[in-house]
Design a protein around this motif. Sequence first.
Motif, PDB file in Angstrom:
ATOM      1  N   ASN A 188      -0.705 -28.035  67.361  1.00 56.31           N
ATOM      2  CA  ASN A 188      -1.250 -26.764  67.854  1.00 56.31           C
ATOM      3  C   ASN A 188      -1.660 -25.848  66.694  1.00 56.31           C
ATOM      4  OD1 ASN A 188      -0.880 -27.496  70.484  1.00 56.31           O
ATOM      5  ND2 ASN A 188       0.911 -26.179  70.860  1.00 56.31           N
ATOM      6  N   ILE A 189      -0.767 -25.749  65.693  1.00 51.93           N
ATOM      7  CA  ILE A 189      -1.055 -24.881  64.556  1.00 51.93           C
ATOM      8  C   ILE A 189      -2.293 -25.382  63.811  1.00 51.93           C
ATOM      9  CG2 ILE A 189      -0.170 -23.941  62.380  1.00 51.93           C
ATOM     10  CD1 ILE A 189       2.668 -24.325  63.523  1.00 51.93           C
ATOM     11  N   ARG A 190      -2.376 -26.730  63.688  1.00 46.85           N
ATOM     12  CA  ARG A 190      -3.534 -27.299  62.980  1.00 46.85           C
ATOM     13  C   ARG A 190      -4.831 -26.955  63.705  1.00 46.85           C
ATOM     14  NH1 ARG A 190      -7.018 -30.932  63.213  1.00 46.85           N
ATOM     15  NH2 ARG A 190      -6.276 -31.766  65.197  1.00 46.85           N
ATOM     16  N   ILE A 191      -4.827 -27.159  65.026  1.00 44.27           N
ATOM     17  CA  ILE A 191      -6.034 -26.863  65.816  1.00 44.27           C
ATOM     18  C   ILE A 191      -6.417 -25.392  65.668  1.00 44.27           C
ATOM     19  CG2 ILE A 191      -6.894 -26.649  68.194  1.00 44.27           C
ATOM     20  CD1 ILE A 191      -5.101 -29.111  68.875  1.00 44.27           C
ATOM     21  N   LEU A 192      -5.403 -24.520  65.772  1.00 40.22           N
ATOM     22  CA  LEU A 192      -5.691 -23.080  65.712  1.00 40.22           C
ATOM     23  C   LEU A 192      -6.168 -22.654  64.328  1.00 40.22           C
ATOM     24  CD1 LEU A 192      -2.730 -21.718  67.872  1.00 40.22           C
ATOM     25  CD2 LEU A 192      -5.157 -21.689  68.461  1.00 40.22           C
ATOM     26  N   SER A 193      -5.561 -23.229  63.274  1.00 47.52           N
ATOM     27  CA  SER A 193      -5.964 -22.790  61.934  1.00 47.52           C
ATOM     28  C   SER A 193      -7.414 -23.183  61.663  1.00 47.52           C
ATOM     29  CB  SER A 193      -5.018 -23.353  60.871  1.00 47.52           C
ATOM     30  OG  SER A 193      -5.100 -24.753  60.843  1.00 47.52           O
ATOM     31  N   GLU A 194      -7.809 -24.362  62.138  1.00 45.02           N
ATOM     32  CA  GLU A 194      -9.214 -24.756  61.958  1.00 45.02           C
ATOM     33  C   GLU A 194     -10.131 -23.813  62.725  1.00 45.02           C
ATOM     34  OE1 GLU A 194      -8.551 -29.544  61.432  1.00 45.02           O
ATOM     35  OE2 GLU A 194      -9.971 -28.837  62.980  1.00 45.02           O
ATOM     36  N   ALA A 195      -9.706 -23.473  63.949  1.00 42.39           N
ATOM     37  CA  ALA A 195     -10.545 -22.614  64.779  1.00 42.39           C
ATOM     38  C   ALA A 195     -10.646 -21.203  64.203  1.00 42.39           C
ATOM     39  CB  ALA A 195      -9.985 -22.566  66.201  1.00 42.39           C
ATOM     40  N   ILE A 196      -9.549 -20.715  63.618  1.00 40.82           N
ATOM     41  CA  ILE A 196      -9.580 -19.366  63.024  1.00 40.82           C
ATOM     42  C   ILE A 196     -10.624 -19.330  61.912  1.00 40.82           C
ATOM     43  CG2 ILE A 196      -8.293 -17.736  61.569  1.00 40.82           C
ATOM     44  CD1 ILE A 196      -5.762 -18.511  63.133  1.00 40.82           C
ATOM     45  N   GLU A 197     -10.655 -20.426  61.122  1.00 36.69           N
ATOM     46  CA  GLU A 197     -11.585 -20.441  59.986  1.00 36.69           C
ATOM     47  C   GLU A 197     -13.035 -20.563  60.418  1.00 36.69           C
ATOM     48  OE1 GLU A 197      -9.809 -21.380  55.893  1.00 36.69           O
ATOM     49  OE2 GLU A 197      -9.953 -23.270  57.000  1.00 36.69           O
ATOM     50  N   THR A 198     -13.268 -21.307  61.491  1.00 40.57           N
ATOM     51  CA  THR A 198     -14.660 -21.526  61.872  1.00 40.57           C
ATOM     52  C   THR A 198     -15.173 -20.460  62.837  1.00 40.57           C
ATOM     53  OG1 THR A 198     -13.927 -22.993  63.631  1.00 40.57           O
ATOM     54  CG2 THR A 198     -14.599 -24.035  61.575  1.00 40.57           C
ATOM     55  N   ASN A 199     -14.253 -19.754  63.486  1.00 41.52           N
ATOM     56  CA  ASN A 199     -14.671 -18.836  64.544  1.00 41.52           C
ATOM     57  C   ASN A 199     -13.873 -17.547  64.482  1.00 41.52           C
ATOM     58  OD1 ASN A 199     -15.965 -17.885  66.740  1.00 41.52           O
ATOM     59  ND2 ASN A 199     -15.394 -19.555  68.118  1.00 41.52           N
ATOM     60  N   ARG A 200     -14.046 -16.848  63.374  1.00 45.41           N
ATOM     61  CA  ARG A 200     -13.206 -15.701  63.069  1.00 45.41           C
ATOM     62  C   ARG A 200     -13.313 -14.574  64.117  1.00 45.41           C
ATOM     63  NH1 ARG A 200      -9.958 -15.538  59.070  1.00 45.41           N
ATOM     64  NH2 ARG A 200      -8.913 -13.542  58.922  1.00 45.41           N
ATOM     65  N   ASP A 201     -14.527 -14.269  64.541  1.00 46.38           N
ATOM     66  CA  ASP A 201     -14.712 -13.163  65.495  1.00 46.38           C
ATOM     67  C   ASP A 201     -14.003 -13.448  66.808  1.00 46.38           C
ATOM     68  OD1 ASP A 201     -16.125 -11.821  63.644  1.00 46.38           O
ATOM     69  OD2 ASP A 201     -18.113 -12.365  64.432  1.00 46.38           O
ATOM     70  N   ALA A 202     -14.142 -14.696  67.265  1.00 41.05           N
ATOM     71  CA  ALA A 202     -13.497 -15.056  68.530  1.00 41.05           C
ATOM     72  C   ALA A 202     -11.978 -14.986  68.387  1.00 41.05           C
ATOM     73  CB  ALA A 202     -13.913 -16.453  68.955  1.00 41.05           C
ATOM     74  N   TYR A 203     -11.486 -15.391  67.213  1.00 40.94           N
ATOM     75  CA  TYR A 203     -10.043 -15.291  66.974  1.00 40.94           C
ATOM     76  C   TYR A 203      -9.596 -13.834  67.031  1.00 40.94           C
ATOM     77  CZ  TYR A 203      -6.079 -14.219  63.994  1.00 40.94           C
ATOM     78  OH  TYR A 203      -4.930 -13.656  63.497  1.00 40.94           O
ATOM     79  N   LEU A 204     -10.354 -12.959  66.384  1.00 37.37           N
ATOM     80  CA  LEU A 204      -9.976 -11.537  66.369  1.00 37.37           C
ATOM     81  C   LEU A 204      -9.965 -10.949  67.772  1.00 37.37           C
ATOM     82  CD1 LEU A 204     -11.809 -10.322  63.131  1.00 37.37           C
ATOM     83  CD2 LEU A 204      -9.351 -10.613  63.490  1.00 37.37           C
ATOM     84  N   ALA A 205     -10.888 -11.408  68.616  1.00 34.93           N
ATOM     85  CA  ALA A 205     -10.913 -10.927  70.001  1.00 34.93           C
ATOM     86  C   ALA A 205      -9.642 -11.365  70.736  1.00 34.93           C
ATOM     87  CB  ALA A 205     -12.155 -11.450  70.718  1.00 34.93           C
ATOM     88  N   VAL A 206      -9.210 -12.606  70.471  1.00 32.18           N
ATOM     89  CA  VAL A 206      -7.970 -13.088  71.089  1.00 32.18           C
ATOM     90  C   VAL A 206      -6.783 -12.254  70.587  1.00 32.18           C
ATOM     91  CG1 VAL A 206      -6.358 -15.034  71.216  1.00 32.18           C
ATOM     92  CG2 VAL A 206      -8.817 -15.425  71.482  1.00 32.18           C
ATOM     93  N   ALA A 207      -6.747 -12.015  69.268  1.00 30.44           N
ATOM     94  CA  ALA A 207      -5.639 -11.250  68.688  1.00 30.44           C
ATOM     95  C   ALA A 207      -5.600  -9.833  69.281  1.00 30.44           C
ATOM     96  CB  ALA A 207      -5.771 -11.188  67.165  1.00 30.44           C
TER      97      ALA A 207
END
Lengths: 330, 493
Positions: free
Chosen positions: B50-69
């Motif tokens: 899970n952490i691996r999937i999320l860390s890759e996604a954070i790097e490739t899709n920063r804006d979407a991650y920030l919206a989730v946060a």
Amino acid sequence: MLYELIKPYTSVSTIGMCKNAGKTTALNRLIAECAAENETAALTSVGRDGERSDVVTGTKKPEIFVYDGTLIATAAAALDLGDISREIVETTGMPTPMGEVIIARARSDGYVQLAGPSMTAQIKRLNAEFVARGARRILIDGALSRKSLAIPSVSDAAILSTGASYSRDMKKTVEDTAHAIRLMSLEKTGFDRAREASNKKFTLYSRDETSGFDSAKDAAERVRDGGIRAVRMLGGITDAVIEAFFAAGRALDEVEFICEDGSRLLFEKKNFDKLLRAGARLTALERTKIAAVTVNAFSAYGDDYDAAAFSAAVREATGGSVPVIDVMEG
Amino acid sequence: MLDTKQLSDIGFNYVLEKLEPCSPFGEELKRALKNAFYTDIELLKNEYENIRILSEAIETNRDAYLAVARALMHFKDVRHSIKRSESAALTDVELFEIKRFLMGAETLADAAKDFPAIEKLSGIRIFRLTEALDIVDPDGMRAQTFRLADSCSDELARIRRERKTVDGALRALPAGSPDRDALAARRTLIAALEENEESRLRSEMSAALSHHAERALELAESIAKLDLALAKAKLMLDHGAVLPRIVPLGESPIEFTDMLNPNTDALLRGTGQRFTPVSIEVGTGSTVITGANMGGKSVAIKTLALNTFLARVGMPVFAKSAVVPMVADIHLLSEDAEDSRRGLSSFGGEMVNFDRIITAADAEDGALVLLDEFARGTNPSEGSALVRAAVRYFEKKRSSFAVITTHFDDVACLAPTHYQVMGLRNANEEELDAALSRAGGAASHKELLARFMDYGLFRAERDMNPPRDALKICRALRISKDFLECVDDQRIR
């Protein structure tokens, strides 16, 4: 009208010299006058210490009447004691003995019970929440007497209520009221070094040096050694503190005593006078603006004053420095 | 087991400070981490995936991650009210909080649409509870506030209309009017009627909500897991940590390449220095670490304790790479000021703790046992015998991963694996001496020495004894010349 007197100030605290001094009457007058001006008012109180048991048992009926649209911040249990139709706007996470402070909007006219938070920082945060939700005027029901929060840091001005319930002796009531006003409107200090941050209870300033103390006795001993130009005192200043400085036995004629604001000076009038006679200067970091004094000639204990004489005496004792309003007059 | 003070000593609290979940749900899981050793290897592997999937996604899709946060940040913990809906009528404040929670779920689900990594996570399902939201917001206005709408019942609408009329009439009356009392009494009565009707409606609403309570609690649990996994992924990216490879016991030794202790590293950076990465391989039985005084044996052992602990609670580890078996527990024995305060001599206290540890480790399969400078407090001949015995003991048992640091001679030869701290081995003595001569004051001597010291570990021969660096260090620290001459006399004798 009280409204005209508070018009320049966004936030106003009410303070009472004692119970039944007419503070609630003054507050209700203000609320009604704001409503008549179509102003969205917001209300909270500084804790509820003295009356808490009455409030919890429900023996004390809510006395503050608000109008449709008013914002209030009060503890969850106090909210249920009111009878307004209400909309829950926000939960603040601020704990009180009566539960979390809740922000609600009145959707009808009705009575509310105020039991707000008791820390300065919390009241400040509520002020910001109120403004963000469209409040034009913030009214803070302050504690009894001056044993309250740093009024200047939570509100722009204060209304002081005094009345016959304070003492059977009108002369004493008038004198003590005038004294309270004098303390609260202490001159703002021009000694800029006193604004430096430090959390020591006492900070002493000589020409070149600054030293901090937590005990009044240690600070007083340093004053006795000479050369001290100013003493900054944080928090409430009691008789014991002032007497420690007298006990040090040095003339205080070149010393400026600086408190946070006049509401923090909790010592008796005789010690205040003695301090001034010793030549000391008393100033404050912040000055409380007293927008008005309200008088109430009716005593809860039966010893009413003559209304006209009481008003006139308070007016004279304060030397015309503040407007005096009789809240019981129509 | 590591106690609270030991967790702080090895730097775990420092790592926790860097772990920043957004919601109270995630915050609660974070607080429980110190007791959260995984027992099921598959669940632990899933967490790392899970952490691996999320860390890759954070790097490739920063804006979407920030919206989730951001969506996570707005949650309050309403689980108590949700549970209460199953047995009682909720207050309007509770209904307000549940409405906010359900609206938060909608916002989070919207944000998750743009962050598809969430769908791939195991054990985490983010979903909407729109049906439940429609119960507390039947008009679908989705306002951030809560009030029973007039549309909830005809009776409520009727009462409120009448209340408005009476309020208006009261306002219009002059202060002293004789009609005032009757109207005020009417107002009080209507207020009570409204409260009654609202209370009835709130009961109905609570009962309807209670059917969704279980799903709402499931959602809260998923939000907690997502929040914490995101915080771990963020921590990993921000601090260059990695995910360990988790293996069953017996498959591999504990292996760390270039591991760090971020807490010690931060302290060193404050004085302009850097942490020297440590690489180590620890199998079952005994591993011995020897080295100079001031050479960082204790730091090495704490760093191993920290990173192994992190790997067992599903946290990223501070290393280039790591293989960590499912060690059952971690025990650390190090000099403990507590014991001397409690009245035991430091040696007595140490032995009592040692006994407790071997008893516990004996009952466990595959505990990591860390003994830092074991028996240092007693005379060298008996002390050395005790350490040798400990090495033998764990070699014979073979059920624990034991790591023992010592500067006693003739210990390492008993263990299959021996590491030594580099220390001053590679330091150019002339350069060191010149630098020390230029420096002034004891503090700067110590600092300089630390800079020449190499804290790395190397695999040493089994029969190699700890280096004789004590006097070198004394000279480097510019200890009194008269005294050092006395030392030389002693050695000649």
